[in-house]
Design a protein around this motif. Structure first.
Motif, PDB file in Angstrom:
ATOM      1  N   ALA A   1     -33.957 -26.190 -46.440  1.00  0.00           N
ATOM      2  CA  ALA A   1     -34.517 -27.234 -45.426  1.00  0.00           C
ATOM      3  C   ALA A   1     -35.953 -26.664 -44.972  1.00  0.00           C
ATOM      4  O   ALA A   1     -35.930 -25.366 -44.849  1.00  0.00           O
TER       5      ALA A   1
ATOM      6  N   GLN B   1     -25.024 -35.120 -61.975  1.00  0.00           N
ATOM      7  CA  GLN B   1     -24.772 -34.896 -63.177  1.00  0.00           C
ATOM      8  C   GLN B   1     -24.052 -36.178 -63.717  1.00  0.00           C
ATOM      9  O   GLN B   1     -23.592 -37.045 -62.962  1.00  0.00           O
TER      10      GLN B   1
ATOM     11  N   ILE C   1     -34.469 -29.369 -53.707  1.00  0.00           N
ATOM     12  CA  ILE C   1     -33.355 -29.798 -54.381  1.00  0.00           C
ATOM     13  C   ILE C   1     -33.493 -28.848 -55.909  1.00  0.00           C
ATOM     14  O   ILE C   1     -34.663 -28.802 -56.474  1.00  0.00           O
TER      15      ILE C   1
ATOM     16  N   ARG D   1     -27.372 -21.549 -42.557  1.00  0.00           N
ATOM     17  CA  ARG D   1     -27.390 -22.556 -43.235  1.00  0.00           C
ATOM     18  C   ARG D   1     -26.502 -23.694 -42.189  1.00  0.00           C
ATOM     19  O   ARG D   1     -27.213 -24.926 -42.015  1.00  0.00           O
TER      20      ARG D   1
ATOM     21  N   ILE E   1     -37.199 -30.124 -56.868  1.00  0.00           N
ATOM     22  CA  ILE E   1     -37.476 -31.183 -56.361  1.00  0.00           C
ATOM     23  C   ILE E   1     -37.728 -31.298 -55.054  1.00  0.00           C
ATOM     24  O   ILE E   1     -36.941 -30.932 -53.998  1.00  0.00           O
TER      25      ILE E   1
ATOM     26  N   GLU F   1     -33.582 -28.693 -59.584  1.00  0.00           N
ATOM     27  CA  GLU F   1     -33.669 -29.567 -60.735  1.00  0.00           C
ATOM     28  C   GLU F   1     -32.491 -29.685 -61.526  1.00  0.00           C
ATOM     29  O   GLU F   1     -32.253 -30.680 -62.180  1.00  0.00           O
ATOM     30  N   GLN F   2     -31.831 -28.425 -61.877  1.00  0.00           N
ATOM     31  CA  GLN F   2     -30.998 -28.412 -62.981  1.00  0.00           C
ATOM     32  C   GLN F   2     -29.564 -28.846 -62.194  1.00  0.00           C
ATOM     33  O   GLN F   2     -28.727 -29.661 -62.698  1.00  0.00           O
ATOM     34  N   THR F   3     -29.189 -28.247 -61.217  1.00  0.00           N
ATOM     35  CA  THR F   3     -27.761 -28.231 -60.599  1.00  0.00           C
ATOM     36  C   THR F   3     -27.690 -29.355 -59.407  1.00  0.00           C
ATOM     37  O   THR F   3     -26.604 -29.829 -59.144  1.00  0.00           O
ATOM     38  N   ASN F   4     -28.792 -29.875 -59.108  1.00  0.00           N
ATOM     39  CA  ASN F   4     -29.069 -30.846 -58.210  1.00  0.00           C
ATOM     40  C   ASN F   4     -28.555 -30.563 -56.691  1.00  0.00           C
ATOM     41  O   ASN F   4     -28.432 -31.188 -55.796  1.00  0.00           O
ATOM     42  N   GLU F   5     -28.265 -29.259 -56.668  1.00  0.00           N
ATOM     43  CA  GLU F   5     -27.852 -28.677 -55.423  1.00  0.00           C
ATOM     44  C   GLU F   5     -29.117 -28.747 -54.345  1.00  0.00           C
ATOM     45  O   GLU F   5     -30.071 -28.534 -54.742  1.00  0.00           O
ATOM     46  N   THR F   6     -28.605 -28.774 -52.890  1.00  0.00           N
ATOM     47  CA  THR F   6     -29.805 -28.627 -52.086  1.00  0.00           C
ATOM     48  C   THR F   6     -30.027 -27.171 -51.655  1.00  0.00           C
ATOM     49  O   THR F   6     -29.230 -26.360 -51.357  1.00  0.00           O
TER      50      THR F   6
ATOM     51  N   LEU G   1     -32.013 -36.854 -44.600  1.00  0.00           N
ATOM     52  CA  LEU G   1     -32.756 -36.685 -46.027  1.00  0.00           C
ATOM     53  C   LEU G   1     -31.539 -36.593 -46.772  1.00  0.00           C
ATOM     54  O   LEU G   1     -30.889 -35.454 -46.854  1.00  0.00           O
TER      55      LEU G   1
ATOM     56  N   LYS H   1     -38.239 -33.450 -51.506  1.00  0.00           N
ATOM     57  CA  LYS H   1     -37.447 -34.673 -50.898  1.00  0.00           C
ATOM     58  C   LYS H   1     -38.126 -34.735 -49.341  1.00  0.00           C
ATOM     59  O   LYS H   1     -38.064 -33.782 -48.524  1.00  0.00           O
TER      60      LYS H   1
ATOM     61  N   MET I   1     -31.210 -21.704 -48.531  1.00  0.00           N
ATOM     62  CA  MET I   1     -29.646 -21.920 -48.499  1.00  0.00           C
ATOM     63  C   MET I   1     -28.671 -21.785 -49.686  1.00  0.00           C
ATOM     64  O   MET I   1     -27.615 -22.080 -49.758  1.00  0.00           O
TER      65      MET I   1
ATOM     66  N   ARG J   1     -22.849 -30.051 -50.113  1.00  0.00           N
ATOM     67  CA  ARG J   1     -24.199 -29.955 -49.881  1.00  0.00           C
ATOM     68  C   ARG J   1     -24.519 -29.910 -48.366  1.00  0.00           C
ATOM     69  O   ARG J   1     -23.969 -30.733 -47.697  1.00  0.00           O
TER      70      ARG J   1
ATOM     71  N   VAL K   1     -38.614 -31.483 -44.790  1.00  0.00           N
ATOM     72  CA  VAL K   1     -38.529 -31.794 -46.494  1.00  0.00           C
ATOM     73  C   VAL K   1     -37.065 -30.853 -46.667  1.00  0.00           C
ATOM     74  O   VAL K   1     -36.590 -30.121 -45.897  1.00  0.00           O
ATOM     75  N   ILE K   2     -36.691 -31.320 -47.768  1.00  0.00           N
ATOM     76  CA  ILE K   2     -35.623 -30.533 -48.254  1.00  0.00           C
ATOM     77  C   ILE K   2     -35.960 -30.451 -49.806  1.00  0.00           C
ATOM     78  O   ILE K   2     -36.604 -31.207 -50.411  1.00  0.00           O
TER      79      ILE K   2
ATOM     80  N   ASN L   1     -29.472 -35.970 -50.224  1.00  0.00           N
ATOM     81  CA  ASN L   1     -29.360 -35.770 -51.705  1.00  0.00           C
ATOM     82  C   ASN L   1     -28.473 -36.528 -52.449  1.00  0.00           C
ATOM     83  O   ASN L   1     -27.306 -36.025 -52.475  1.00  0.00           O
TER      84      ASN L   1
END
Lengths: 313, 415
Positions: free
Chosen positions: B411, A188, B401, B98, B335, B403-408, A182, B337, B323, A176, B398-399, A184
């Protein structure tokens, strides 16, 4: 003010600035606090080495006057220096923190891990099994470690918050992006994070900080006399954990350790440095990397990268 | 030894000598150890070079060596008696935007490399635009490979003039130019004898002396609360400390402060770390603050001064760098942040996309693809306490994210 043709440079020290050690400290404390805020069950991986000792010191500062709100985890290979274990127990008592010990011997006895054989056998690789089992048994979702990016080329690409899949694996090609401060830490079920609060510190920063903060260290970091052998260019302590070859003659040497791993794989350096000041001078003039004394990194050019992908520290 | 840290990024396209320059800085500042050098010497020999290829010093992962490319941002360290340096070494091709945005987000300074033979190329525009977008306070344009243009003053001045004409469209506050040869070492650490016409300083001298203390905002007081420290011990029965990192301004005990979002006003009782009082707290210090009143404060709240507060809104206008492989389309839920706050948000609208080579705005973009940059409108489920990115890089960023995969995913810089 110095004025050259195309630049104006202010050399006076400004009022509001942090020197490099204080900036690194502030960054590390921010990261440690972020771990406690974002995860349910964090822990600190404690090897007994100087980097994890510094990490424990930073954790104490981060939460004072409260106690460190997570346990220390020590993966005991059974091949530790005796100094490491006694130092660990003292520190744990002093900080009033919980200690979890994961035993490699137990993993071997349970058939989870298989002891290496041969002249250069070590328990280094087996630690990964015990480590992942211990994290799972205690449902640890964030394991903080004292690894630094300057140590090794695979570690140079590591994030502060490093995601691990459900098998504990690191995927360096798919990390990531980490922006500003910030972090993250979302994941899961079954996945966890490794977090490296002192990523940006160098070996020299660590020693300078230890001196400035007057942090106690195990005696093996300071010059002492020890019975050693020279094997493949590495000075190893003679102990019950290594098999002497026919041509090897143990002899007394004046040595100290730059890193602290298992007895059979951690090389000593010839040194007279018996104080922090002398160590700092020695490091400033040394011409080899810290991990150059580690037999575990000498198993090929990508030894660290391969172990890290599998879930190593 | 009391040194400041300078964080810088290096950006360059393939073959413009970025790795050689970093290798040169590390080598000449003696940050390279004997065993590392021996490994590089051996690899150079294996590749059939008759010189030591310093660029090999920055080689990283196995797959990178196999493919001869750099995949990810790598961090390198060196120090001189004057400063400690952290280099975010960003690759020039794959995932370019990125990676450069990532490296730029924490940098005080960007080094932009231009090949003297080629002059400004598309990548130069991109690098400079990103440096300006991310508000890297200082830019050094290194005109490299001067040895291959006979150390020509004319070539140098032409490139400087071209760059200045281009940079006038950007918002870069401090740009310096240095003619160098990373391979031969001219003007990197030591002054070049081949370019007596150049009267400026060497690259390293500039890195050691550039004024970075005002890179943080020391005017507008901002303290996002990271967590609340409650020891519950006999000794500290009623202790309530607010732990966090100062994002702006200077805080002192006795200051009147306002807590957001509650709006409660109180006074700072103490600022400390590890039980030691801190007289003045400023960015980027990590501290613990106590207040004279017992009020309800939790993670994500912001402490500011009564007469100087951040903006407060659920609607944000943001320059976004996307990204993720999957393109961004309007009405995507994410999400958000921001400082220590995390909440659900929606990217409502994509205003325009920027062509990062020409800086033109494409107004009917419809979506943002991987590595695209564009202006978007975001609606958050909770009020956000922010400043424009221009005035504070911490409270203005801010970033996003998944919701499902939690990947960033992205930016963002708040406008």
């Amino acid at each position: 003010m110095i004025e050259s043709k195309d630049m104006v440079i202010d050399q006076s020290l400004p009022k509001y600035y942090l020197d490099h050690l204080r900036e690194l400290e502030a960054e590390a404390i921010f990261v440690i606090r972020e771990v406690v805020a974002q995860f349910e069950k964090p822990a600190l991986l404690f090897s007994g080495g100087k980097d994890s000792i510094v990490l424990a010191h930073l954790a104490k500062k981060a939460f004072y006057p409260a106690r460190i709100p997570f346990p220390l985890i020590h993966i005991d290979t059974g091949h530790n220096f005796p100094e490491t274990i006694s130092f660990r127990d003292q520190l744990v008592a002093q900080l009033g923190v919980q200690l979890i010990v994961g035993s490699v011997q137990e993993s071997i006895d349970l058939g989870r891990a298989k002891e290496e054989t041969g002249a250069n056998a070590s328990r280094n690789a087996l630690q990964t099994i015990t480590l992942l089992d211990t994290l799972e048994a205690h449902k640890i979702d964030a394991a903080m470690g004292g690894a630094r990016r300057d140590e090794e080329k695979a570690r140079a690409k590591e994030r502060f918050f490093s995601h691990r899949d459900e098998f504990g694996q690191w995927d360096p090609k798919n990390q990531r992006p980490e922006l500003w401060n910030l972090f993250n830490g979302r994941k899961q079920q079954g996945e966890h994070f490794r977090v490296f609060p002192i990523s940006n510190w160098t070996e020299m920063d660590v020693w300078q900080y230890i001196k400035e903060e007057n942090i106690a260290l195990p005696s093996l970091y300071f010059s002492h006399e020890r019975e050693c052998i020279l094997r493949d260019g590495v000075i190893l302590a003679n102990s019950a954990f290594i098999k002497l070859r026919a041509d090897e003659q143990p002899q007394m040497m004046q040595v100290r350790y730059r890193t602290c791993g298992d007895m059979p794989i951690t090389g000593a350096v010839i040194s007279e440095a018996d104080t922090l000041d002398k160590i700092i001078i020695e490091i400033a003039t040394t011409r080899t990397t810290e991990r150059g004394t580690r037999a575990d990194d000498k198993r090929g050019e990508t030894a660290m990268e391969d172990r890290k992908k599998a879930g190593y520290f | 030894m009391s040194n400041q840290i300078l964080r810088f990024t290096t950006a360059g396209s393939v073959d413009d000598g970025k790795s050689t320059l970093i290798g040169r800085l590390l080598y000449d500042s003696k940050a390279i150890f004997q065993d590392q050098l021996e490994a590089v010497e051996a690899s150079s020999k294996k590749k059939g070079f008759d010189y030591v290829d310093l660029s090999l010093l920055t080689d990283g992962l196995k797959s990178e060596r196999e493919q001869g490319i750099t995949i990810d941002v790598a961090y390198r360290y060196f120090a001189t008696p004057k400063r400690k340096f952290i280099i975010a070494d960003t690759p020039g091709h794959i995932q370019y935007t990125r990676n450069m945005v990532t490296g730029a987000s924490t940098a005080n300074l960007a080094i932009i490399l231009i090949d003297a033979r080629k002059g400004l190329v598309e990548q130069t525009h991109r690098h400079s635009f990103i440096a300006s977008l991310l508000q890297i306070p200082h830019v050094v344009v290194c005109i490299n490979k001067m040895d291959l243009v006979d150390y020509s003053e004319e070539v140098y001045h032409q490139i400087v003039a071209d760059y200045q004409a281009f940079a006038s469209k950007l918002e870069v506050k401090d740009v310096q130019f240095v003619p160098i040869s990373a391979l031969k070492g001219d003007n990197v650490v030591s002054r070049s004898e081949n370019m007596p016409w150049y009267e400026g300083s060497t690259l390293l001298y500039h890195l050691e002396n550039v004024h970075i203390a005002s890179d943080y905002n020391h005017i507008d007081c901002r303290f996002p609360v990271q967590l609340v420290i409650r020891p519950h011990t006999h000794e500290h029965q009623d202790y309530r400390g607010y732990a966090g990192r100062i994002d702006g301004g200077v805080f002192k005990a006795g200051d009147e402060v306002k807590v957001l979002p509650s709006g409660f006003v109180s006074t700072i009782k103490s600022i400390e770390l590890d039980g030691q009082p801190i007289e003045e707290a400023f960015a980027p210090m990590s501290v613990t603050m106590t207040l004279t009143d017992d009020i309800d404060i939790s993670r994500g709240d912001m402490i500011a001064r009564t007469n100087n507060q951040p903006e407060q809104s659920q609607d944000l206008e943001v320059m976004l760098c996307w990204m993720q492989q999957r393109a961004l389309s309007p009405r995507t839920k994410v999400i958000l942040k921001h400082t220590t706050k995390e909440c659900v948000a929606m990217v409502k609208d994509i205003q325009y996309k920027v062509d990062i080579n020409t800086l033109h705005k494409i107004s009917d973009a419809g979506s943002l693809g991987m590595n695209d940059i564009g202006r978007v409108s975001i609606r958050s489920s909770q009020p956000v306490f922010f400043d424009a990115y221009k005035t504070n890089r911490q409270t203005g960023s801010v970033i996003l994210i998944d919701e499902q995969t939690n990947e960033t995913l992205a930016a963002g810089m708040i406008l």
